[in-house]
Write an enzyme that holds these catalytic residues in place. Structure first.
Site, PDB file in Angstrom:
ATOM      1  N   GLU A 300      -6.294  27.303  11.996  1.00  0.00           N
ATOM      2  CA  GLU A 300      -5.996  27.583  13.405  1.00  0.00           C
ATOM      3  C   GLU A 300      -5.267  26.419  14.066  1.00  0.00           C
ATOM      4  OE1 GLU A 300      -9.822  28.776  15.049  1.00  0.00           O
ATOM      5  OE2 GLU A 300      -9.470  30.833  14.374  1.00  0.00           O
ATOM      6  N   ASP A 374     -15.159  36.160  10.740  1.00  0.00           N
ATOM      7  CA  ASP A 374     -15.458  35.224  11.816  1.00  0.00           C
ATOM      8  C   ASP A 374     -16.653  35.648  12.669  1.00  0.00           C
ATOM      9  OD1 ASP A 374     -15.295  33.159  13.536  1.00  0.00           O
ATOM     10  OD2 ASP A 374     -13.345  33.659  14.378  1.00  0.00           O
ATOM     11  N   GLU A 402     -20.462  34.414  20.708  1.00  0.00           N
ATOM     12  CA  GLU A 402     -19.040  34.648  20.989  1.00  0.00           C
ATOM     13  C   GLU A 402     -18.666  36.116  20.840  1.00  0.00           C
ATOM     14  OE1 GLU A 402     -16.481  32.410  18.381  1.00  0.00           O
ATOM     15  OE2 GLU A 402     -14.663  33.318  19.187  1.00  0.00           O
TER      16      GLU A 402
HETATM   17  O1  GCW Z   1     -14.526  32.037  15.985  1.00  0.00           O
HETATM   18  C1  GCW Z   1     -13.402  31.260  16.097  1.00  0.00           C
HETATM   19  C2  GCW Z   1     -13.412  30.856  17.522  1.00  0.00           C
HETATM   20  C3  GCW Z   1     -12.782  29.526  17.787  1.00  0.00           C
HETATM   21  C4  GCW Z   1     -13.378  28.511  16.819  1.00  0.00           C
HETATM   22  C5  GCW Z   1     -13.071  28.951  15.408  1.00  0.00           C
HETATM   23  C6  GCW Z   1     -13.687  28.037  14.369  1.00  0.00           C
HETATM   24  C7  GCW Z   1     -13.849  26.201  17.167  1.00  0.00           C
HETATM   25  O2  GCW Z   1     -12.800  31.857  18.288  1.00  0.00           O
HETATM   26  O3  GCW Z   1     -13.062  29.200  19.119  1.00  0.00           O
HETATM   27  O4  GCW Z   1     -12.900  27.212  17.056  1.00  0.00           O
HETATM   28  O5  GCW Z   1     -13.625  30.223  15.184  1.00  0.00           O
HETATM   29  O6  GCW Z   1     -14.766  28.362  13.892  1.00  0.00           O
HETATM   30  O7  GCW Z   1     -13.109  27.037  14.040  1.00  0.00           O
END
Ligand code: GCW
Length: 709
Positions: A300, A374, A402
């Site tokens: 990311e 995720d 989240e």
């Molecule tokens: O779930 C996603 C989140 C990001 C997060 C990323 C990760 C810290 O939307 O906010 O960043 O995973 O786990 O690195």
């Protein structure tokens, strides 16, 4: 006088409004599961003198505080007594010759013995002071949950070595994906001002066996590694040390450039290696028991070794070498995927890491999220579990919700964690569960880890809601014992947090245990995933498409069309199933053997496909959505009936949040049905209400100020 004024006047006259007037607080959740309210039938006890080390001091103080609250009667000369300590620090404990050998550095034994004077003495003993502290919390828990403590013989030792919270806390006080206020860490006032709340944080964590905390976000700033911030982290470490909690930091891979004045962060460059070595030395100078680094690299947009044509092994081992002389570890995250990579996102972590099995240093732990995408409401276990027998693999769960309704949805995550930990990888035949990978038994690994992304902030109730405290709690208890029953843990929590009255406990626990399945139902039933609103991840967004990356859209995952719905990950599709052991791959691939909870994760199926229930896929989907909403309805009613057992302040807050959840569950159902119906073209099953609004209405909702971004 307005009616309210009359009422207030009356209350004042009766002296009932004094609490409100003086600003005194009712129960607001601050005390967590450590409320220590008087327990029924408990007996006053004395505490024998013990050694005076920092940890034994806090153990003793906790015991005194707990007993003072739980058993308000004053002990007399005849009261049973409690003896605390280690054989090396206490001759009285040593003389008892208790079997402690197998309990390791953190385990404890609690045993009741005759004291020779016609009374009883309960010994809480361990090899180290921290084991004694854990034993004290266990002992108090027995009283708090209404279990007898008159004849005890208990031994317990953690099965996982590193039981860590990961804070995604930023230096400006915001928390990424945090829904419980701001960061607890007041970086600005540290190190000179240490908020007393840090002590309560440490107490709460120690009470559930958490022994480490990563202070800063994995989307890290290099500033965290500068001298002033090391001093701030050291101040926190000083507060946490007596509670057995080590401090760790997320390290930004490009720090050698940003704060080291170098032109590169190439892990094979000698100057870069020297930077990290010196940095590690500097940190250990300030924090002698520093735990190590957590790294999000080449994920990311974060920098990493691949920016220099190097590998995850090059990057992780370089950092590992820097901390190794001090006994530190590197937790290197396997959450990597790239939109430039055309392959199924679910496959990318495995593809990148599996080839490196056996190449990471002994003090590297590859930290793997529970599932391959995720932290979705439901994911099959990550295929890396069981696939890297020569590598330390740690678990990363998300405690903050989240993808599960933020702070206002009552979703107890115990069943989600348990489902993953109990999943059978078949790596070494039947019974090769994820729990056995995590606790190191499967492959004989000793450097073990379970990490949870914290849900803690400055809210008075710490976690954003009363019930979210249970997710912090269950995470800690499972890290101690990954095979523990999350139902029993829920019961412990409910008793300690609210009431031991069985008329409260049974319905509250039942409600908690079904709450995660309900969220799956109203958000992403039958194996759907990643259907939330763009970027803030609040509410439904099955229509989310376009934008910078396909793998951040919803349509990438549901693949809804006139022909059907679902992601084909079998051999006819992305073949992600092939990353699992053959027995697991076969089960997921075959429509006759796959559990329907994972159906659309692995299969793309026509709308008229027949589910095991006999319903069509379309009807079944709709019915699942509605079932989720109905469950929340039920929770609201149950909770209303529990008012007699809960203080009004907390009862009202939970009730108000359940009403929010009820509306949002309905919104998820309605928006999802409105959208998917444009593809299925089928009517709703008999008795199902149409969505309250048009699809355009749902698509038009926007939430620029949703929390946690
Ligand atoms: O779930 C996603 C989140 C990001 C997060 C990323 C990760 C810290 O939307 O906010 O960043 O995973 O786990 O690195």
């Amino acid at each position: 006088m307005r009616p309210f004024g009359i009422l207030r006047g009356l209350l004042l006259a009766l002296g009932l409004a004094s609490a409100a007037v003086s600003g005194a607080r009712a129960e607001d959740g601050y005390d967590l599961w450590l409320r220590y309210r008087p327990a029924q039938g408990s007996v006053a006890r004395t505490i024998a003198p013990s050694a005076d080390t920092p940890t034994l001091k806090v153990a003793r103080a906790e015991l005194e505080r707990g007993l003072a609250g739980l058993t308000p009667a004053t002990p007399t000369a005849d009261s049973p007594s409690i003896l605390l300590g280690t054989p090396s620090g206490s001759p009285a404990v040593a003389a008892l010759n208790l079997p402690l050998k197998d309990l390791g550095p953190e385990g404890y034994r609690i045993r009741t013995l005759p004291d020779g004077k016609g009374n009883k003495i309960t010994v809480i003993a361990a090899n180290t002071d921290i084991g004694v502290l854990y034993g004290v919390f266990h002992y108090l828990r027995l009283i708090q949950t209404g279990q007898g403590v008159d004849m005890l013989d208990i031994a317990s030792a953690p099965k996982v070595k590193r039981r860590l919270l990961n804070h995604w806390d930023n230096l400006d006080g915001t928390v990424e994906r945090g829904y419980a206020g701001s960061s607890l860490w007041d970086w600005w006032k540290l190190p000179d001002y240490k908020d007393p709340r840090y002590v309560d944080y440490a107490r709460a964590n120690a009470s559930i066996g958490i022994n480490g905390t990563v202070l800063n976000n994995v989307n890290a700033k290099a500033d965290s590694l500068t001298a002033p911030y090391i001093a701030k982290a050291a101040a926190l470490a000083d507060v946490f040390r007596p509670y057995g909690i080590k401090v760790y930091l997320s390290a930004r891979f490009s720090a050698p450039i940003e704060i080291g004045g170098l032109k590169t962060a190439d892990p094979l460059d000698p100057a870069v290696r020297a930077f990290w070595k010196a940095k590690a030395d500097e940190i250990y100078q300030a924090i002698p028991d520093f735990g190590g680094f957590l790294v999000k690299a080449n994920s990311e947009g974060q920098p990493g070794p691949q920016d220099y044509g190097r590998t995850h092994v090059d990057g992780a081992n370089m950092l590992a070498d820097a901390v190794a002389p001090h006994g530190g570890v590197v937790m290197w995250r396997a959450f990597v995927y790239s939109h430039e990579q055309p392959d199924d996102r679910a496959k990318q972590g495995y593809n990148e890491f599996k080839p490196f099995d056996g190449q990471f240093r002994d003090n590297v732990i590859v930290q793997v999220k529970n599932g391959a995408i995720d932290f979705q409401p439901r994911e099959p276990f990550h295929p890396l579990f069981g696939a890297m027998p020569r590598t330390n693999l740690g678990m990363e769960f998300q405690i903050t919700k989240e993808y599960l309704g933020f702070a206002t949805h009552l979703v107890y995550l115990g069943p989600l964690y348990e489902e993953t930990l109990k999943a059978d990888t078949w790596a070494k035949g039947q019974g090769s569960t994820v729990a056995k990978v995590i606790d190191g038994r499967l492959d004989g690994r000793r450097e073990t880890l379970m990490a949870g992304v914290a849900n803690i902030g400055t809210d008075r109730n710490w976690s954003g809601s009363q019930f979210d405290q249970a997710n912090w709690y269950v995470f800690g208890r499972l890290a101690w014992d990954p095979e523990a029953s999350t139902r029993e843990i829920a019961a412990d929590w409910a008793k300690m947090t609210f009431s031991t009255d069985p008329r409260f406990v049974a319905p509250a626990v039942a409600m908690m245990m079904g709450s995660r399945e309900a969220a799956v139902d109203y958000m992403t039933p039958l194996g759907l995933h990643h259907q939330m609103g763009r970027s803030h991840h609040y509410g439904p967004g099955p229509w989310v498409s376009g934008g910078p990356r396909a793998d951040w859209t919803s349509v990438y995952y549901a693949k809804a069309g006139k022909d059907g719905i679902g992601f084909d990950r079998t051999a006819t599709g992305s073949n992600a199933v092939a990353q699992y052991a053959p027995a697991v791959a076969a089960r997921f691939s075959d429509l006759k053997t796959i559990d329907e909870r994972d159906l659309l994760w692995f299969h793309h199926l026509p709308w008229t496909y027949r589910l095991k229930s006999g319903q069509t896929l379309w009807d079944g989907l709709v019915i699942h959505y509605s079932r989720g909403v109905a469950y929340v309805d039920g929770m609201e009613r149950t909770w209303a009936g529990l008012a007699p057992y809960v203080d009004p302040e907390r009862h009202a807050q939970v009730g108000a949040f359940l009403a929010i959840q009820r509306n949002e569950a309905q919104w998820w159902r309605d928006a999802s049905i409105a959208y998917f119906q444009t593809f299925s073209g089928l009517p709703l099953p008999a008795g199902e209400k149409p969505p309250a609004h048009s699809l355009e209405y749902y698509e038009g909702l926007s939430f620029p100020w949703a929390p946690g971004i």
